[in-house]
Design a protein around this motif. Structure first.
Motif, short mmCIF file in Angstrom:
data_model
loop_
_atom_site.label_atom_id
_atom_site.label_comp_id
_atom_site.label_asym_id
_atom_site.label_seq_id
_atom_site.Cartn_x
_atom_site.Cartn_y
_atom_site.Cartn_z
N CYS A 144 -52.57 -36.95 -0.65
CA CYS A 144 -52.56 -37.42 -1.85
C CYS A 144 -52.72 -38.88 -0.92
N TYR A 145 -53.72 -39.53 -1.90
CA TYR A 145 -54.59 -40.93 -1.62
C TYR A 145 -54.73 -41.67 -2.15
N LEU A 146 -54.62 -42.97 -2.17
CA LEU A 146 -54.71 -44.28 -2.80
C LEU A 146 -55.72 -44.84 -2.48
N ILE A 147 -56.77 -45.33 -3.53
CA ILE A 147 -57.66 -45.96 -2.67
C ILE A 147 -57.60 -47.33 -3.44
N GLU A 148 -58.29 -48.60 -2.89
CA GLU A 148 -57.79 -49.27 -3.34
C GLU A 148 -59.50 -50.26 -3.09
N HIS B 207 -50.36 -48.47 -10.51
CA HIS B 207 -50.61 -47.69 -8.79
C HIS B 207 -50.71 -49.09 -8.23
N ALA B 208 -50.86 -50.20 -8.83
CA ALA B 208 -50.67 -51.28 -7.73
C ALA B 208 -48.95 -51.59 -7.00
N GLN B 209 -48.34 -51.06 -8.61
CA GLN B 209 -46.76 -51.49 -8.04
C GLN B 209 -46.61 -50.68 -7.27
N ILE C 106 -59.31 -47.01 1.82
CA ILE C 106 -57.97 -45.85 1.54
C ILE C 106 -56.43 -47.18 1.47
N VAL C 107 -56.42 -47.44 1.36
CA VAL C 107 -54.82 -48.24 1.66
C VAL C 107 -53.44 -47.29 2.12
#
Length: 110
Positions: free
Chosen positions: A13-17, A92-94, A67-68
């Motif tokens: 699972c990944y988070l993009i900024e 998602h920032a939190q 990707i962060v």
């Protein structure tokens, strides 16, 4: 897991900024949360504009992204379940701040 260097070919699972927010005055988004069986392949799709509509819109507007954070999983199914669970946070920032705080706190105690 923060990325530095080459993107691994793992289920996750990944988070993009995004480098700047996408949207209008009423609704803006800066993060995209996704899951996949192969992160390297999936991120290439995002970069080429054949990934999610969110990253396609960012590319059309000239907004860069990276990707962060990555949550490694053992399978695509596990990654998808984690994505659903994490999306319940809505902000998602939190979520990113929470992950970074956990990492910072665990580093300080050692």
């Amino acid at each position: 897991m923060e990325l530095s260097g080459e993107i691994p070919s793992i289920p996750c699972c990944y988070l993009i900024e995004l480098s700047r927010p996408l949207g209008n005055e009423k609704h803006q988004a800066r993060y995209y949360l996704g899951s996949c069986a192969n992160l390297k392949k999936r991120f290439q799709q995002h970069l080429q504009g054949s990934g999610a509509a969110f990253t396609r819109a960012a590319i059309e507007r000239g907004i860069e992204f990276k990707i962060v954070y990555v949550w490694k999983t053992s399978s695509k199914q596990e990654a998808r379940q984690l994505e659903i669970q994490l999306k319940r946070y809505k902000n998602h920032a939190q979520l990113l701040r929470r992950v970074q705080n956990v990492k910072t706190n665990s580093t300080k105690t050692r």
